[in-house]
Write an enzyme that holds these catalytic residues in place. Structure first.
Site, short mmCIF file in Angstrom:
data_model
loop_
_atom_site.label_atom_id
_atom_site.label_comp_id
_atom_site.label_asym_id
_atom_site.label_seq_id
_atom_site.Cartn_x
_atom_site.Cartn_y
_atom_site.Cartn_z
N CYS A 7 -4.18 61.08 44.19
CA CYS A 7 -3.59 61.20 43.16
C CYS A 7 -3.03 59.65 42.77
O CYS A 7 -2.70 59.26 41.30
CB CYS A 7 -2.44 62.42 42.58
SG CYS A 7 -2.93 63.62 42.79
N ASN A 66 -3.52 68.24 36.32
CA ASN A 66 -3.37 67.12 36.72
C ASN A 66 -4.95 66.25 36.96
O ASN A 66 -5.11 67.31 37.33
CB ASN A 66 -2.88 67.64 37.98
CG ASN A 66 -3.13 66.47 39.07
OD1 ASN A 66 -3.34 65.50 38.72
ND2 ASN A 66 -2.20 67.43 40.12
N HIS A 78 2.57 60.43 36.97
CA HIS A 78 1.45 60.99 37.67
C HIS A 78 2.38 62.98 37.42
O HIS A 78 3.10 62.93 37.37
CB HIS A 78 1.55 61.05 39.31
CG HIS A 78 -0.05 62.60 39.65
ND1 HIS A 78 -0.84 62.32 39.43
CD2 HIS A 78 0.41 63.45 40.64
CE1 HIS A 78 -1.53 63.03 39.35
NE2 HIS A 78 -1.28 63.67 40.30
#
Length: 329
Positions: free
Chosen positions: A113, A285, A255
């Site tokens: 990520c 996500n 994020h």
């Protein structure tokens, strides 16, 4: 010489996997998912003939069009991903071929990520050094390819998507990327967010498939705590190093892992919620795709103006995390 982001683009697959769809697959419901994650739906690249490189190619073509560049103008392509089309060749090389960027060299970067921030930092250094003037950075993941849709802990969180930027010399030294802080912690991260199967440690076999080792695993509680602390701390560090107050920040771009994580970071930093970018409710996500997707949406909606202070922060498997300070040009 400073480096600046000169174009943004994103690609989200058309197919939507809603919480109500997941209710038919898992022991869960819309209220349970929303209350714990803030996610209502996510995009899925359903076409089995299309992989991460396809999404990257869509982003790359948009970037070229926005800057009115030929593919042959691009000197370097960096793709951040944990879901490459295959272990090798690099997905970036496939993208180079897809768009005809015959003068570019290309490679992939794996920092989960945090991958986009790591890749953006790499591009920045090539431009600041004078080695290159036009670098394409794309964060993309087809997370649906590594999700066990019988596992409620992970199936509700992830979606597919891609975003990217062009990095070029800044118009002047007052704008562009002004600060970068990146970190890793393999000691605490190596067993808490991972996919064990398919590498040289556990090569693919009947056993690894039967044990579902080719799907993502995470210790949600520990990852949540680590993510909040790491992203809030690095954002604060970036602000202190550059004498920025919460009022000076136009946008905090975190994020997009979970709305509760995003809210906790904003609260710890004291940043007005109106300045905190969030689209996790619509896309879930997308791993390396989250931050560039956010940037592209801000840009497309004319929300970014010259001189805006942006703080980008991320956290991912490894553990990896970091922050980048951008003054928009």
């Amino acid at each position: 010489m400073k480096a600046a982001i000169t174009a943004t683009a994103n690609y989200l697959p058309p197919d939507i996997l809603s919480n109500h769809d997941l209710e038919l697959m898992l022991d869960t419901n819309d209220e349970w998912i929303r209350s714990r994650t803030g996610i209502g739906e996510r995009r899925i690249l359903k076409d089995p003939t299309k992989a991460t490189s396809y999404m990257c190619g869509e982003v790359a073509r948009q970037l070229l069009e926005k800057r009115q560049l030929a593919a042959t103008d691009i000197e370097l392509i960096i793709v951040a991903t944990i879901t490459p089309d295959m272990p090798f060749p690099a997905t970036a090389c496939l993208v180079q071929d897809l768009i005809g960027a015959k003068n570019a060299w290309a490679f992939d970067l794996n920092a989960a990520c945090s991958g986009f921030l790591y890749a953006l930092n790499t591009a920045i250094r090539f431009v600041e050094s004078g080695a290159h003037k036009k670098v394409m950075v794309i964060g993309a993941d087809k997370m649906s390819s590594i999700i066990d849709y019988t596992d409620r802990a992970t199936a509700i969180l992830f979606g597919d998507g891609a975003g990217g930027v062009l990095v070029e010399p800044a118009a002047d030294d007052s704008c562009g990327v002004l600060d970068v802080r990146l970190y890793s912690d393999g000691t605490n991260g190596r067993e808490r967010l991972l996919m064990t199967g398919g590498g040289s440690r556990y090569p693919a076999s009947h056993e690894t498939v039967d044990k579902k080792m080719h799907y993502i695993y995470q210790d949600g509680r520990q990852v949540f705590k680590a993510a909040v602390t790491a992203m809030a701390d690095v954002a604060t560090e970036i602000m202190q190093r550059n004498n920025l107050t919460a009022d000076d920040v136009a946008y905090l771009v975190p994020h997009q892992a979970n709305q509760r994580i995003i809210d906790a970071i904003a609260e710890r930093m004291g940043v007005d919620r109106a300045k905190v970018v969030s689209n996790v409710g619509y896309y879930g996500n997308t791993t390396a795709g989250t931050i560039p997707i956010c940037l592209a949406e801000l840009d497309a909606n004319n929300k970014l103006k010259h001189g805006d202070n942006l703080v980008l922060v991320s956290f991912g498997a490894g553990y990896t995390w970091g922050g980048i300070y951008v003054k928009w040009q």
